[in-house]
Design an enzyme around this catalytic site. Structure first.
Site, PDB file in Angstrom:
ATOM      1  N   GLU A 137      -0.889   9.065   5.081  1.00 26.60           N
ATOM      2  CA  GLU A 137      -1.918   9.507   6.011  1.00 26.60           C
ATOM      3  C   GLU A 137      -2.240  10.974   5.751  1.00 26.60           C
ATOM      4  OE1 GLU A 137      -1.025   8.302  10.056  1.00 26.60           O
ATOM      5  OE2 GLU A 137      -0.326   6.372   9.300  1.00 26.60           O
ATOM      6  N   CYS A 188       6.352   4.554   9.357  1.00 25.58           N
ATOM      7  CA  CYS A 188       6.980   3.675   8.357  1.00 25.58           C
ATOM      8  C   CYS A 188       8.369   4.048   7.861  1.00 25.58           C
ATOM      9  CB  CYS A 188       6.038   3.516   7.175  1.00 25.58           C
ATOM     10  SG  CYS A 188       4.543   2.653   7.681  1.00 25.58           S
ATOM     11  N   GLU A 229       0.843  -1.197   0.000  1.00 26.86           N
ATOM     12  CA  GLU A 229       0.000   0.000   0.000  1.00 26.86           C
ATOM     13  C   GLU A 229       0.880   1.249   0.000  1.00 26.86           C
ATOM     14  OE1 GLU A 229      -3.269   0.382  -0.555  1.00 26.86           O
ATOM     15  OE2 GLU A 229      -2.415   2.369  -0.691  1.00 26.86           O
ATOM     16  N   ARG A 283       7.991  24.634  10.155  1.00 24.01           N
ATOM     17  CA  ARG A 283       7.250  24.159   8.966  1.00 24.01           C
ATOM     18  C   ARG A 283       7.064  25.242   7.904  1.00 24.01           C
ATOM     19  NH1 ARG A 283       6.206  18.533   8.558  1.00 24.01           N
ATOM     20  NH2 ARG A 283       5.835  17.723  10.633  1.00 24.01           N
TER      21      ARG A 283
HETATM   22  P1  NAD Z   1      -1.782  -0.084  12.711  1.00 27.98           P
HETATM   23  O1  NAD Z   1      -0.978  -0.359  13.927  1.00 27.98           O
HETATM   24  O2  NAD Z   1      -2.563   1.172  12.619  1.00 27.98           O
HETATM   25  O3  NAD Z   1      -2.830  -1.283  12.501  1.00 27.98           O
HETATM   26  C1  NAD Z   1      -2.491  -2.630  12.601  1.00 27.98           C
HETATM   27  C2  NAD Z   1      -3.646  -3.367  13.288  1.00 27.98           C
HETATM   28  O4  NAD Z   1      -3.385  -4.766  13.225  1.00 27.98           O
HETATM   29  C3  NAD Z   1      -3.801  -3.029  14.779  1.00 27.98           C
HETATM   30  O5  NAD Z   1      -5.112  -2.537  15.012  1.00 27.98           O
HETATM   31  C4  NAD Z   1      -3.555  -4.371  15.503  1.00 27.98           C
HETATM   32  O6  NAD Z   1      -4.386  -4.554  16.637  1.00 27.98           O
HETATM   33  C5  NAD Z   1      -3.919  -5.364  14.403  1.00 27.98           C
HETATM   34  N1  NAD Z   1      -3.321  -6.699  14.584  1.00 27.98           N
HETATM   35  C6  NAD Z   1      -2.035  -7.023  14.871  1.00 27.98           C
HETATM   36  N2  NAD Z   1      -1.883  -8.361  14.920  1.00 27.98           N
HETATM   37  C7  NAD Z   1      -3.110  -8.911  14.657  1.00 27.98           C
HETATM   38  C8  NAD Z   1      -3.586 -10.242  14.556  1.00 27.98           C
HETATM   39  N3  NAD Z   1      -2.758 -11.286  14.713  1.00 27.98           N
HETATM   40  N4  NAD Z   1      -4.885 -10.418  14.288  1.00 27.98           N
HETATM   41  C9  NAD Z   1      -5.725  -9.377  14.116  1.00 27.98           C
HETATM   42  N5  NAD Z   1      -5.329  -8.081  14.187  1.00 27.98           N
HETATM   43  C10 NAD Z   1      -4.025  -7.849  14.456  1.00 27.98           C
HETATM   44  O7  NAD Z   1      -0.789  -0.232  11.486  1.00 27.98           O
HETATM   45  P2  NAD Z   1      -0.923   0.483  10.056  1.00 27.98           P
HETATM   46  O8  NAD Z   1      -0.402   1.858  10.143  1.00 27.98           O
HETATM   47  O9  NAD Z   1      -2.289   0.229   9.518  1.00 27.98           O
HETATM   48  O10 NAD Z   1       0.152  -0.360   9.229  1.00 27.98           O
HETATM   49  C11 NAD Z   1      -0.102  -1.699   8.845  1.00 27.98           C
HETATM   50  C12 NAD Z   1       0.927  -2.103   7.809  1.00 27.98           C
HETATM   51  O11 NAD Z   1       0.779  -1.287   6.637  1.00 27.98           O
HETATM   52  C13 NAD Z   1       2.381  -1.945   8.239  1.00 27.98           C
HETATM   53  O12 NAD Z   1       3.133  -2.990   7.677  1.00 27.98           O
HETATM   54  C14 NAD Z   1       2.800  -0.625   7.623  1.00 27.98           C
HETATM   55  O13 NAD Z   1       4.190  -0.591   7.353  1.00 27.98           O
HETATM   56  C15 NAD Z   1       2.013  -0.636   6.321  1.00 27.98           C
HETATM   57  N6  NAD Z   1       1.700   0.691   5.772  1.00 27.98           N
HETATM   58  C16 NAD Z   1       1.277   1.699   6.586  1.00 27.98           C
HETATM   59  C17 NAD Z   1       0.917   2.940   6.050  1.00 27.98           C
HETATM   60  C18 NAD Z   1       0.446   4.080   6.912  1.00 27.98           C
HETATM   61  O14 NAD Z   1       0.311   5.178   6.392  1.00 27.98           O
HETATM   62  N7  NAD Z   1       0.182   3.890   8.186  1.00 27.98           N
HETATM   63  C19 NAD Z   1       0.951   3.116   4.657  1.00 27.98           C
HETATM   64  C20 NAD Z   1       1.362   2.049   3.849  1.00 27.98           C
HETATM   65  C21 NAD Z   1       1.727   0.842   4.424  1.00 27.98           C
HETATM   66  C1  UGA Z   2       4.535   7.714   3.681  1.00 27.28           C
HETATM   67  C2  UGA Z   2       4.560   7.636   2.151  1.00 27.28           C
HETATM   68  O1  UGA Z   2       4.357   8.955   1.624  1.00 27.28           O
HETATM   69  C3  UGA Z   2       3.472   6.698   1.628  1.00 27.28           C
HETATM   70  O2  UGA Z   2       3.576   6.566   0.218  1.00 27.28           O
HETATM   71  C4  UGA Z   2       3.648   5.326   2.284  1.00 27.28           C
HETATM   72  O3  UGA Z   2       2.610   4.462   1.874  1.00 27.28           O
HETATM   73  C5  UGA Z   2       3.607   5.475   3.784  1.00 27.28           C
HETATM   74  O4  UGA Z   2       4.643   6.396   4.216  1.00 27.28           O
HETATM   75  C6  UGA Z   2       3.880   4.198   4.512  1.00 27.28           C
HETATM   76  O5  UGA Z   2       4.384   3.254   3.956  1.00 27.28           O
HETATM   77  O6  UGA Z   2       3.576   4.222   5.716  1.00 27.28           O
HETATM   78  P1  UGA Z   2       3.095   9.004   5.497  1.00 27.28           P
HETATM   79  O7  UGA Z   2       4.210   8.637   6.409  1.00 27.28           O
HETATM   80  O8  UGA Z   2       1.714   8.714   5.914  1.00 27.28           O
HETATM   81  O9  UGA Z   2       3.297   8.291   4.069  1.00 27.28           O
HETATM   82  O10 UGA Z   2       3.156  10.581   5.184  1.00 27.28           O
HETATM   83  P2  UGA Z   2       4.146  11.472   4.288  1.00 27.28           P
HETATM   84  O11 UGA Z   2       3.339  12.474   3.588  1.00 27.28           O
HETATM   85  O12 UGA Z   2       5.051  10.654   3.475  1.00 27.28           O
HETATM   86  O13 UGA Z   2       4.986  12.235   5.396  1.00 27.28           O
HETATM   87  C7  UGA Z   2       5.952  11.561   6.172  1.00 27.28           C
HETATM   88  C8  UGA Z   2       6.741  12.577   6.980  1.00 27.28           C
HETATM   89  O14 UGA Z   2       7.577  13.364   6.144  1.00 27.28           O
HETATM   90  C9  UGA Z   2       5.874  13.564   7.749  1.00 27.28           C
HETATM   91  O15 UGA Z   2       6.434  13.779   9.024  1.00 27.28           O
HETATM   92  C10 UGA Z   2       5.932  14.815   6.903  1.00 27.28           C
HETATM   93  O16 UGA Z   2       5.722  15.997   7.623  1.00 27.28           O
HETATM   94  C11 UGA Z   2       7.354  14.741   6.372  1.00 27.28           C
HETATM   95  N1  UGA Z   2       7.547  15.474   5.107  1.00 27.28           N
HETATM   96  C12 UGA Z   2       6.900  15.095   3.981  1.00 27.28           C
HETATM   97  C13 UGA Z   2       8.435  16.536   5.068  1.00 27.28           C
HETATM   98  O17 UGA Z   2       9.061  16.903   6.099  1.00 27.28           O
HETATM   99  N2  UGA Z   2       8.618  17.205   3.888  1.00 27.28           N
HETATM  100  C14 UGA Z   2       7.977  16.844   2.746  1.00 27.28           C
HETATM  101  O18 UGA Z   2       8.207  17.493   1.705  1.00 27.28           O
HETATM  102  C15 UGA Z   2       7.090  15.758   2.803  1.00 27.28           C
END
Ligand code: NAD
Ligand code: UGA
Length: 463
Positions: free
Chosen positions: A171, A278, A167, A439
């Site tokens: 956020e 991440c 993904e 910022r």
């Molecule tokens: P998160 O912590 O918000 O959510 C994960 C959820 O999984 C939690 O609610 C937890 O209770 C649940 N969980 C854990 N083990 C479980 C199990 N065995 N059965 C059922 N539920 C279980 O995490 P997230 O931010 O959604 O990230 C999830 C994954 O996606 C990570 O690998 C992260 O690197 C990836 N990712 C995150 C983002 C982001 O913006 N947060 C974007 C892209 C990819």
């Molecule tokens: C980032 C990536 O942008 C997503 O593509 C990816 O899916 C995700 O991580 C993930 O794998 O978790 P996210 O961390 O949600 O997304 O937000 P970003 O917009 O990337 O910002 C990350 C951090 O960098 C923030 O603290 C933001 O303030 C900072 N940032 C971003 C800067 O300081 N300068 C910039 O120009 C952009």
């Protein structure tokens, strides 16, 4: 072989699982989507009538929940039952950095992934497609395959196909990123499974944007995309320090550099360092993998991205102490913004955490205002104990945070911080009053006219 998916189960109802399944449910009315989690409180919050109480704040999310919840999107803790009924299972659980054992501090802790694989093995029926949605180290699919292989048997016609479908949402813009993705990446080795997942996305994503690769390239691409994004931020942040010393301006430099089509304008905003759950963990993981394969020079190269990020935060703390006459003891700083970026309530790895901890350590009083982060979260992140409990307060308005403060520090680029009421603030703050803008959101000239002393990150040109 042809498979039309009618029932999806997504394990992990977090920042990825929640928005992703809401968008799938909204675009695929004929598919029933069950989002399950071991965290009962999280599921309860997803089922809250009051949409302001959803566990995640994300613009546009509550509208989608209103449209789909109880129709074809369901939140539940009945993990086993939902696995049994599903023909496609997304694994979307957290994959944090290991805190102990081999690889501690760098490798990914795969215990939640493994426990999901075992549960799927035990409770699924017939043909099941398992989709890695979590970000995983390259070749994790092999582990999942190995575990599931143990549960396959010819009599009950059980078979598992593993896909990688990382993904890329960010956020704060998650719904838009999911509705209009730059690309959708599907890695796999069984055509019918790839096609089944592709057909789901084709409900709203153009075919040209769906990229199909082998599983390993797909897993690795996700790590590399995050590493490249983080690298840009560390690059521009390193130059912000140089701008401050050479009477140049980082915003102008970013603009000039980014207008080159080969470089591109996005992700060149200097700031207090990247946060979020991440970037750091994925680069640490990349470093771990490179070292594992003996590529120490490559590992060292990527390590610098993290070192510069940590350095930027420390540099800001030092600069503020210097500007506030060498001591923060018994001063009060109003902290505007605590989430790691605007439009999210997520504080994981927020630069505000490290900087506020340093302030508290220096004996400073803090009043923190964030429009979406709960007070309990802030206290938890700052590990407030009896010694510093009285030094911290959170407020529900900017004005209350600034009352009797010596300085404002802008930590998050929330929209409301772009138009601060300097007249009002100048009357309620102590003199001499300071603004530290990490910022670049403050109108410098206007603030100066109201008697504020200003430090603007990366700006050596403002007098
Ligand atoms: P998160 O912590 O918000 O959510 C994960 C959820 O999984 C939690 O609610 C937890 O209770 C649940 N969980 C854990 N083990 C479980 C199990 N065995 N059965 C059922 N539920 C279980 O995490 P997230 O931010 O959604 O990230 C999830 C994954 O996606 C990570 O690998 C992260 O690197 C990836 N990712 C995150 C983002 C982001 O913006 N947060 C974007 C892209 C990819
Ligand atoms: C980032 C990536 O942008 C997503 O593509 C990816 O899916 C995700 O991580 C993930 O794998 O978790 P996210 O961390 O949600 O997304 O937000 P970003 O917009 O990337 O910002 C990350 C951090 O960098 C923030 O603290 C933001 O303030 C900072 N940032 C971003 C800067 O300081 N300068 C910039 O120009 C952009």
């Amino acid at each position: 072989m042809n498979l039309t998916v009618k029932n999806i189960c997504c394990i992990g109802a977090g920042y990825v699982g929640g928005p992703t399944m809401a968008v799938i449910a909204s675009n695929c009315p004929s598919i029933q989507v069950n989002l399950v989690d071991i965290n009962k409180n999280r599921i309860k919050a997803w089922n809250e009538k009051n949409l302001n109480k959803l566990p995640i704040y994300e613009p546009g999310l509550s509208d989608l929940i209103l449209k789909t919840r109880g129709v074809n999107l369901h939140f539940s803790t009945e993990i086993e039952k939902c696995i049994t009924n599903a023909d496609m299972i997304f694994i979307s659980v957290n994959t944090p950095t290991k805190t102990k054992g081999i690889g501690a501090g760098k490798a990914v802790d795969l215990r939640w992934i493994e426990s999901c694989a075992r549960k799927i093995g035990e409770y699924s029926k017939g043909l099941t497609i398992v989709v890695e949605k979590s970000t995983l180290p390259v070749r994790t699919a092999q582990t999942i395959k190995d575990i599931l292989k143990a549960y396959e048997d010819n009599n009950s016609k059980r078979h598992f196909s593993i896909l990688s479908n990382p993904e890329f949402l960010a956020e704060g813009t998650a719904i838009n990123d999911l509705e209009c993705p730059d690309r959708v990446l599907i890695g796999g080795d069984e055509e019918y499974a790839i096609e089944a997942l592709e057909n789901i996305y084709l409900n709203w994503v153009e075919k040209e944007k769906i990229l199909k690769t082998d599983i390993w390239s797909s897993e690795l691409s996700k790590l590399i995309a995050n590493a490249f994004l983080a690298q840009r931020i560390s690059s521009i942040n390193s130059i912000s320090a140089l701008c401050e010393l050479t009477e140049s301006n980082i915003s102008d430099v970013s603009l000039a550099v980014g207008m080159d089509k080969r470089i591109g304008a996005e992700f060149l905003n200097a700031g207090p360092g990247f946060g979020g759950s991440c970037f750091k963990k994925d680069i640490l993981n990349l470093i771990y993998i490179c070292n594992h394969y003996g590529l120490t020079e490559v590992a060292d190269y990527w390590e610098q991205v993290i070192l510069i990020n940590d350095w930027q935060k420390k540099r800001i703390t030092k600069k503020i102490i210097e500007k506030l006459f060498g001591t923060l003891s018994n001063k009060r700083i109003a902290v505007l913004g605590f989430s790691f970026k605007a439009n999210t309530n997520d504080t994981r790895e927020s630069p505000a955490i490290d900087i506020c901890k340093d302030f508290l350590e220096e004996g400073c009083n803090l009043s923190i205002y964030d429009p979406k982060v709960e007070k309990e979260q802030i206290f938890k992140d700052l590990i407030i104990n009896s010694e510093n409990y009285s030094k911290l307060e959170t407020t529900d308005t900017i004005e209350k945070a600034c009352l009797n403060s010596d300085a404002i520090i802008v930590m998050t680029d929330w929209q409301e911080f772009y138009k601060l009421d300097f007249l009002k603030l100048s009357k309620i703050m102590r003199k001499p009053r300071f603004i530290f803008d990490t910022r670049n959101v403050i109108n410098l000239k206007e603030a100066k006219n109201f008697g504020f002393r200003i430090w603007n990150l990366g700006d050596g040109s403002f007098q």
